[in-house]
Design a protein around this motif. Structure first.
Motif, PDB file in Angstrom:
ATOM      1  N   THR A 245       0.867  -1.168   0.000  1.00  0.00           N
ATOM      2  CA  THR A 245       0.000   0.000   0.000  1.00  0.00           C
ATOM      3  C   THR A 245       0.904   1.217   0.000  1.00  0.00           C
ATOM      4  O   THR A 245       1.820   1.314   0.820  1.00  0.00           O
ATOM      5  N   PHE A 246       0.633   2.163  -0.890  1.00  0.00           N
ATOM      6  CA  PHE A 246       1.508   3.317  -1.052  1.00  0.00           C
ATOM      7  C   PHE A 246       0.812   4.592  -0.589  1.00  0.00           C
ATOM      8  O   PHE A 246      -0.377   4.791  -0.847  1.00  0.00           O
ATOM      9  N   ASP A 247       1.578   5.421   0.115  1.00  0.00           N
ATOM     10  CA  ASP A 247       1.068   6.721   0.527  1.00  0.00           C
ATOM     11  C   ASP A 247       0.716   7.538  -0.720  1.00  0.00           C
ATOM     12  O   ASP A 247       1.529   7.675  -1.630  1.00  0.00           O
ATOM     13  N   LYS A 248      -0.489   8.074  -0.758  1.00  0.00           N
ATOM     14  CA  LYS A 248      -0.966   8.767  -1.961  1.00  0.00           C
ATOM     15  C   LYS A 248      -0.202  10.051  -2.223  1.00  0.00           C
ATOM     16  O   LYS A 248      -0.070  10.488  -3.366  1.00  0.00           O
ATOM     17  N   GLU A 249       0.317  10.680  -1.178  1.00  0.00           N
ATOM     18  CA  GLU A 249       1.011  11.953  -1.356  1.00  0.00           C
ATOM     19  C   GLU A 249       2.500  11.770  -1.573  1.00  0.00           C
ATOM     20  O   GLU A 249       3.089  12.350  -2.491  1.00  0.00           O
ATOM     21  N   TYR A 250       3.127  10.932  -0.733  1.00  0.00           N
ATOM     22  CA  TYR A 250       4.585  10.799  -0.787  1.00  0.00           C
ATOM     23  C   TYR A 250       5.042   9.578  -1.570  1.00  0.00           C
ATOM     24  O   TYR A 250       6.240   9.427  -1.815  1.00  0.00           O
ATOM     25  N   ARG A 251       4.142   8.678  -1.936  1.00  0.00           N
ATOM     26  CA  ARG A 251       4.423   7.526  -2.801  1.00  0.00           C
ATOM     27  C   ARG A 251       5.320   6.486  -2.144  1.00  0.00           C
ATOM     28  O   ARG A 251       5.909   5.666  -2.841  1.00  0.00           O
ATOM     29  N   TRP A 252       5.477   6.534  -0.816  1.00  0.00           N
ATOM     30  CA  TRP A 252       6.325   5.510  -0.204  1.00  0.00           C
ATOM     31  C   TRP A 252       5.462   4.354   0.303  1.00  0.00           C
ATOM     32  O   TRP A 252       4.252   4.458   0.481  1.00  0.00           O
ATOM     33  N   LEU A 253       6.118   3.232   0.551  1.00  0.00           N
ATOM     34  CA  LEU A 253       5.432   2.033   1.008  1.00  0.00           C
ATOM     35  C   LEU A 253       4.966   2.227   2.446  1.00  0.00           C
ATOM     36  O   LEU A 253       5.736   2.636   3.312  1.00  0.00           O
ATOM     37  N   GLU A 254       3.701   1.917   2.707  1.00  0.00           N
ATOM     38  CA  GLU A 254       3.153   2.123   4.052  1.00  0.00           C
ATOM     39  C   GLU A 254       3.309   0.901   4.939  1.00  0.00           C
ATOM     40  O   GLU A 254       3.216   1.011   6.155  1.00  0.00           O
ATOM     41  N   SER A 255       3.495  -0.266   4.364  1.00  0.00           N
ATOM     42  CA  SER A 255       3.642  -1.471   5.182  1.00  0.00           C
ATOM     43  C   SER A 255       5.095  -1.622   5.631  1.00  0.00           C
ATOM     44  O   SER A 255       6.018  -1.206   4.932  1.00  0.00           O
ATOM     45  N   TYR A 256       5.294  -2.235   6.796  1.00  0.00           N
ATOM     46  CA  TYR A 256       6.629  -2.281   7.395  1.00  0.00           C
ATOM     47  C   TYR A 256       7.052  -3.711   7.718  1.00  0.00           C
ATOM     48  O   TYR A 256       7.702  -3.951   8.729  1.00  0.00           O
ATOM     49  N   GLU A 257       6.702  -4.670   6.870  1.00  0.00           N
ATOM     50  CA  GLU A 257       7.126  -6.037   7.143  1.00  0.00           C
ATOM     51  C   GLU A 257       8.648  -6.128   7.046  1.00  0.00           C
ATOM     52  O   GLU A 257       9.234  -5.843   6.008  1.00  0.00           O
ATOM     53  N   ILE A 258       9.262  -6.485   8.152  1.00  0.00           N
ATOM     54  CA  ILE A 258      10.715  -6.632   8.237  1.00  0.00           C
ATOM     55  C   ILE A 258      11.013  -8.055   8.700  1.00  0.00           C
ATOM     56  O   ILE A 258      10.253  -8.642   9.479  1.00  0.00           O
ATOM     57  N   PHE A 259      12.118  -8.601   8.265  1.00  0.00           N
ATOM     58  CA  PHE A 259      12.450  -9.990   8.559  1.00  0.00           C
ATOM     59  C   PHE A 259      13.774 -10.053   9.331  1.00  0.00           C
ATOM     60  O   PHE A 259      14.740  -9.382   8.979  1.00  0.00           O
ATOM     61  N   ARG A 260      13.770 -10.835  10.399  1.00  0.00           N
ATOM     62  CA  ARG A 260      14.938 -10.901  11.274  1.00  0.00           C
ATOM     63  C   ARG A 260      15.743 -12.173  10.994  1.00  0.00           C
ATOM     64  O   ARG A 260      15.186 -13.249  10.780  1.00  0.00           O
ATOM     65  N   TYR A 261      17.056 -11.982  11.012  1.00  0.00           N
ATOM     66  CA  TYR A 261      17.995 -13.093  10.851  1.00  0.00           C
ATOM     67  C   TYR A 261      18.987 -13.048  12.013  1.00  0.00           C
ATOM     68  O   TYR A 261      19.239 -11.987  12.587  1.00  0.00           O
TER      69      TYR A 261
END
Length: 722
Positions: free
Chosen positions: A691-707
């Motif tokens: 999902t992208f911010d309509k104004e700034y065009r950045w990704l709104e989801s923050y799925e991060i993976f730990r190793y």
């Protein structure tokens, strides 16, 4: 601090996209600009009324020459200049830290050791200036910027070569009253000794918070500089004697800049910021963090002119398509497919079919409109330093296209067109323009790395072609505010929040953060944002910066461990990460250790050896063997005969998202219509939701993976979130 651009400001100068104003004076304006490489710069532009004066242009040309002759880590470097342009300009590396004047005003005088360390670094900068045959002539608190790895001497605007004849009038005072030498106050030629006198004034100010000859009317300041003794009350005793020598009325009695450096050499900091009070470190970090969220780009006259030239939507489409191009079909995709299939059968029928298609009067029918291809592009590093990642991404996209084309109900056939930028920024810009010139290109996925992504933005954006990157996380890029670009990966400035929360859950209350300058923009953005997030969570963060040229980081590690941190973060290069891991393993530190993911590769594991075990990595890429992407991994292995590398699943995900939006368009969309569809709704991929911010065009989801490194390999520990 920055100010917004005005409507009359230019949009670009010398290849720099202007972002904001840094200041303005009677002679010109200084802008914050971003070069095509992505680096920020302070761009000084001379006003037209002065550029037309031969004497002033000669003086500016001399300024450029002088600044280029100074090569010191404690003086800003020239990144570009054109003194002969219609609007002469000079660009220097931008330093986001506050000036010494701002720092003292906000935080008070520096401690005794801070004054001595500051003096040593500036003395080294002046030594370089003087050995280049120059005199700075305006050493003052406003011309010294503070950063976490030391001060920077700026503004060589009135620097003067000792062998040259001055272009100023004989009775003109050059410099800033209160921070200039008696000989300058008497309008006599300045010398290297004059800079040393100014350095003494500056250090007295840093130690006491006030100039040594007071303030007030210019005439009074000049008189006191020539006739009165300096007020050094409050200057520490261990520095006072040296400052008295620097402030001698007779230039011959002053030490040289090199002698000042040698007098303070025992106070050399070990590449740390412990010479600065905590309040100053916070001020520097806040100012640096502010630059990561640059102001919106203000429309200027140049921008408005360019926008007007494009006209309305019809004119924009005419620019993208030749006049003789057929109108874009808007019929249902499947209907068009059947019609085109029928036309192909007629063509295959030979002369009989052609005769049957002729009109009754024997006139052949009008030529059919040219068939528009549905092209998805990929730009990647296929043969350069990141070829393993680039090839995996290209294969991931190709797999998604082949799976779509194998469907019996597909409404169109998708063609994949790949270009190799070899990980080179210059080539990236070139191949982007070549690929973008294909009028049938609907969207492009790429590039692999930060530098090549930034270099390619303009080529696609000027033709309104949607560009999506699945792996480049820089924020922002060299081309400011691209209108048709989507970063389908959490940026370096978004990712550290997850790591900071995880450290808090692991019990961290004091965290050492070591940023390696050699790691470039990724290391700085990850490390600096980590420090900011720790502050938000009320966790004490202790930042250090390792200069690029520092060979041994062991003393830095020892100093940081002595402050008893319960967690440690490093952002930088794999080689330096390995050295840090070995140095940390030699201490008694046993807390959580976090490695910035750009440094987490095989080189780190090999070079660090057993010291790599236990290091955690928070990354935006999923392990290819993880449950959510196992079906993709099986298909990839079947197609290509090997397991997918990191980042391949992300590219596959992004390609499927683009294909889904194309099928939802109800016909061939324009590039702008496709971009709007990509922005409109959430897409649930196999790696993450997009999902992208309509104004700034950045990704709104923050799925991060730990190793976590275990037994010499990166062991996948699952997805983490805020």
């Amino acid at each position: 601090m920055t100010e917004k651009l005005t409507p009359t400001d230019p949009a670009q100068i010398g290849g720099h996209r202007l972002l904001a104003r840094l200041g303005a004076g009677g002679m010109g304006v200084v802008y914050l600009g971003r070069a095509e490489s992505g680096e920020l710069a302070a761009v000084k532009v001379i006003l037209p009324e002065y550029a037309d004066q031969p004497e002033f242009r000669a003086r500016f040309r001399r300024e450029v020459t002088a600044a280029r002759r100074v090569d010191s880590p404690w003086a800003v470097s020239v990144t570009g200049a054109d003194p002969d342009a219609s609007a002469p300009w000079l660009a220097t590396a931008f330093v986001p830290g506050p000036s010494l004047a701002e720092t003292v005003a906000a935080c008070g005088p520096l401690p005794s050791r801070g004054v001595r360390v500051l003096g040593r670094m500036l003395a080294r900068a002046l030594t370089t200036v003087h050995e280049a045959g120059l005199v700075h002539r305006d050493v003052k608190p406003g011309n010294v910027l503070l950063t976490v790895d030391g001060p920077r001497l700026i503004d060589f605007g009135i620097a003067h070569a000792t062998e040259e004849t001055a272009l100023t009038s004989a009775d003109m005072v050059i410099g800033t009253p209160g921070f200039l030498a008696p000989e300058q106050a008497r309008a006599r030629p300045a010398s290297p000794a004059s800079d040393v006198f100014a350095l003494g004034c500056l250090l007295a100010y840093a130690a006491t918070g006030r100039p040594p000859f007071g303030s007030g009317a210019v005439d009074a300041l000049l008189y006191r500089t020539v006739h009165d003794e300096p007020d050094l009350d409050g200057v520490p005793e261990d520095t006072r004697g040296l400052l008295e020598r620097c402030l001698a009325k007779d230039p011959d009695e002053r030490p040289t800049a090199r002698e000042v450096d040698e007098a303070l050499v025992e106070e050399t900091p070990q590449d740390s910021v412990d010479w600065l009070p905590d309040a100053v470190v916070r001020l520097i970090a806040e100012r640096s963090a502010a630059m990561l969220a640059l102001p919106d780009i203000e429309a200027t006259a140049v921008d408005a002119k360019a926008e007007g030239a494009d006209g309305a939507e019809g004119a924009a489409r005419a620019e993208r398509e030749p006049e003789d191009a057929a109108p874009t079909p808007r019929a249902d995709g499947r209907r068009r497919f059947l019609l085109l299939g029928g036309a192909a059968l007629l063509a295959a029928g030979g002369g009989g079919a052609l005769w049957a298609a002729q009109r009754d009067d024997g006139t052949p029918p009008a030529a059919a409109p040219p068939v528009r291809r549905w092209i998805l592009g990929v730009q990647a590093d296929l043969t350069g330093p990141q070829k393993a990642v680039g090839q995996g991404q290209e294969r991931g996209v190709r797999l998604a296209v082949e799976q779509f084309n194998s469907r019996a109900d597909k409404p169109f056939t998708l063609t994949l067109k790949s270009v190799d930028d070899r990980g080179d920024a210059t080539r990236a810009a070139k191949v982007a323009r070549t690929l973008a010139a294909d009028r049938d290109l609907l969207a492009v996925i790429g590039s692999t790395g930060d530098e090549t992504t930034g270099a390619s933005l303009g080529g696609y954006d000027e033709r309104q072609i949607p560009q999506l990157t699945a792996s480049s996380a820089q924020s922002p890029y060299g081309t400011s505010d691209p209108r048709h670009f989507l970063q389908a990966v959490p940026s370096y400035t978004h990712l550290p929040a997850t790591a900071a929360f995880s450290l808090r859950a692991q019990g961290a209350r004091r965290v050492g953060v070591l940023i390696d300058r050699g790691g470039g923009m990724p290391a700085w953005q990850l490390g600096n944002t980590m420090f900011q997030n720790l502050g938000v969570l009320k966790i004490a963060g202790e930042p250090r910066v390792a200069p690029r040229l520092a060979e041994d980081l062991t003393p830095v590690i020892a100093e940081m461990v002595a402050n008893k941190p319960d967690a440690f973060v490093f952002t930088g290069t794999p080689a330096r990460a390995a050295a840090v891991a070995r140095a940390l393993a030699a201490t008694d530190f046993d807390g959580p250790r976090v490695l910035g993911y750009p440094a987490a590769d095989k080189e780190f594991l090999t070079a660090a050896g057993a010291a790599a075990d236990g290091w955690q990595v928070f990354a935006p890429y999923i392990d290819p063997s993880a449950a959510p992407v196992r079906a993709f991994a099986r298909a990839y292995r079947k197609r290509y005969g090997s397991a997918p590398p990191y980042w391949a699943a992300e590219a596959y995900d992004v390609a499927r998202m683009v294909i889904t939006r194309l099928t939802e368009a109800g016909g061939r969309p324009s590039q702008q219509e496709l971009f709007d569809l990509l922005l409109k709704d959430e897409y649930k991929g196999v790696v993450r939701s997009y999902t992208f911010d309509k104004e700034y065009r950045w990704l709104e989801s923050y799925e991060i993976f730990r190793y976590e490194v275990k037994g010499g390999r990166y062991s996948y520990a699952g997805k983490v979130g805020l």
